[in-house]
Scaffold this active site. Structure first.
Site, PDB file in Angstrom:
ATOM      1  N   ILE A 141       5.293   4.524   3.169  1.00 60.38           N
ATOM      2  CA  ILE A 141       4.154   5.236   2.610  1.00 60.38           C
ATOM      3  C   ILE A 141       4.164   6.637   3.189  1.00 60.38           C
ATOM      4  O   ILE A 141       4.369   6.819   4.390  1.00 60.38           O
ATOM      5  CB  ILE A 141       2.815   4.543   2.944  1.00 60.38           C
ATOM      6  N   CYS A 142       3.983   7.632   2.331  1.00 60.54           N
ATOM      7  CA  CYS A 142       3.862   9.012   2.763  1.00 60.54           C
ATOM      8  C   CYS A 142       5.102   9.437   3.575  1.00 60.54           C
ATOM      9  O   CYS A 142       6.233   9.162   3.186  1.00 60.54           O
ATOM     10  CB  CYS A 142       2.561   9.168   3.555  1.00 60.54           C
ATOM     11  N   SER A 143       4.903  10.085   4.714  1.00 60.89           N
ATOM     12  CA  SER A 143       6.026  10.594   5.495  1.00 60.89           C
ATOM     13  C   SER A 143       6.808   9.503   6.209  1.00 60.89           C
ATOM     14  O   SER A 143       7.795   9.798   6.894  1.00 60.89           O
ATOM     15  CB  SER A 143       5.534  11.627   6.520  1.00 60.89           C
TER      16      SER A 143
END
Length: 335
Positions: free
Chosen positions: A114-116
């Site tokens: 998720i995300c970075s």
């Protein structure tokens, strides 16, 4: 009876809290929906940290890891998710963590970010030869890793069929895109009605397709960031049905066509044609969501002309037809 699936999410210092709690809540709510149907729960959730105990999030409060990830045999797990946070450089250099993830990739059914968190999977070498995305602000960092097909304009790269993504190792964009990813996993595990029931229960969109763009093209950049284009970028959304060819835009901007193209690439990272297409698409999405006009009228008002042109653009960027989009995210249109 559906199999019991153990879902683990990692946590570390200054982790983004919603990257953890958002997806895990989707799985927890799926268990609740099954209980309402008289069915047993099918997900067991685990939060794993560097050690058992409190893990401070970037929001300042702590989440409690039940166990250290290093003590967990990945073979016990069905799905492992790694979130983003403020200390990704540290996680990307944690060789023990990277090796555990490599071991997990060989044993778990699904490994995602998720995300970075995508940067950690990239550092572990697990995105080589695969499509990948991340938060738009970390896209440049992800592109530094060779051998990854970086796709900035999508919410996640999970596809259970493997036709437009990966069913085994996958990524998602910033923050709430992790919820879209989790809904896609629930739909693949159980069925679409359960995923839709979870989305409704959490007051979410019924499910945004993974190929949907991350952010609104109508969010015009700050004039200070696009000094040469500021006036033109304000003019375009108000004139979507006009001639927005490169030559016409150059006249409006009082620039030579080649100079205008270079300015768009330098300041926006894309050419004028691609930018105009995205602004028109965003306007069409808004009209369809609000049920303000028929598909034919939306095509005309937003500069696509014929509904077929609108349909092709929707499939290209959103992986759905305008009619399907209207039915999912707004009231049904009249045609």
């Amino acid at each position: 009876m559906d199999a019991i699936r153990h879902i683990a999410c990692l946590a570390f210092a200054d982790v983004m809290s919603l990257d953890v709690t958002g997806p895990l809540q989707v799985f927890a709510s799926a268990n609740v929906e099954r209980k309402r149907q008289g069915l047993p729960a099918c997900y067991v959730l685990h939060l794993l940290g560097p050690a058992a105990g409190p893990v401070k999030t970037s929001a300042g409060f702590a989440l409690v890891a039940e166990q250290a990830w290093s003590e967990v045999d990945p073979a016990r797990l069905d799905t492992v998710l790694i979130p983003g946070g403020m200390t990704m450089d540290v996680q990307c250099q944690d060789q023990a963590l990277l090796e555990w993830l490599r071991d997990a990739e060989r044993q778990v059914r699904r490994l995602g970010s998720i995300c970075s968190g995508a940067l950690v999977l990239a550092a572990a070498g697990l995105l080589q030869g695969r499509q990948a995305t991340t938060h738009w602000s970390d896209m440049e960092a992800l592109c530094r890793h060779e051998g990854i097909e970086v796709q900035g304009d999508r919410l996640h790269t999970y596809d259970p069929t493997g036709r437009d993504g990966d069913a085994h190792v996958f990524t998602s964009a910033g923050v709430t895109a992790g919820i879209d990813l989790a809904l896609a996993l629930v739909e693949a595990d159980l069925d679409r009605p359960t995923a839709l029931a979870v989305a409704r229960r959490l007051v979410l969109f019924l499910r945004r397709p993974g190929g949907q763009t991350q952010f609104s093209a109508l969010l015009t950049p700050e004039p200070s960031r696009t000094p040469r284009l500021a006036a033109l970028l304000e003019w375009i959304p108000a004139n979507l049905a006009a001639d927005l060819s490169l030559e016409a835009l150059a006249v409006q901007a009082k620039m030579a066509p080649r100079s205008l193209s270079r300015a768009f690439v330098q300041e926006l990272g894309m050419g004028p044609g691609k930018y105009v297409e995205r602004v028109r698409l965003e306007a069409a999405r808004t009209l369809l969501q609000d049920a303000q006009a028929s598909i034919a009228t939306v095509a005309r008002l937003t500069g696509f002309g014929h509904p077929e042109n609108l349909r092709r653009t929707f499939h290209k960027h959103l992986s759905v037809s305008p009619q399907d989009y209207a039915e999912r995210f707004g009231r049904p249109t009249s045609d």
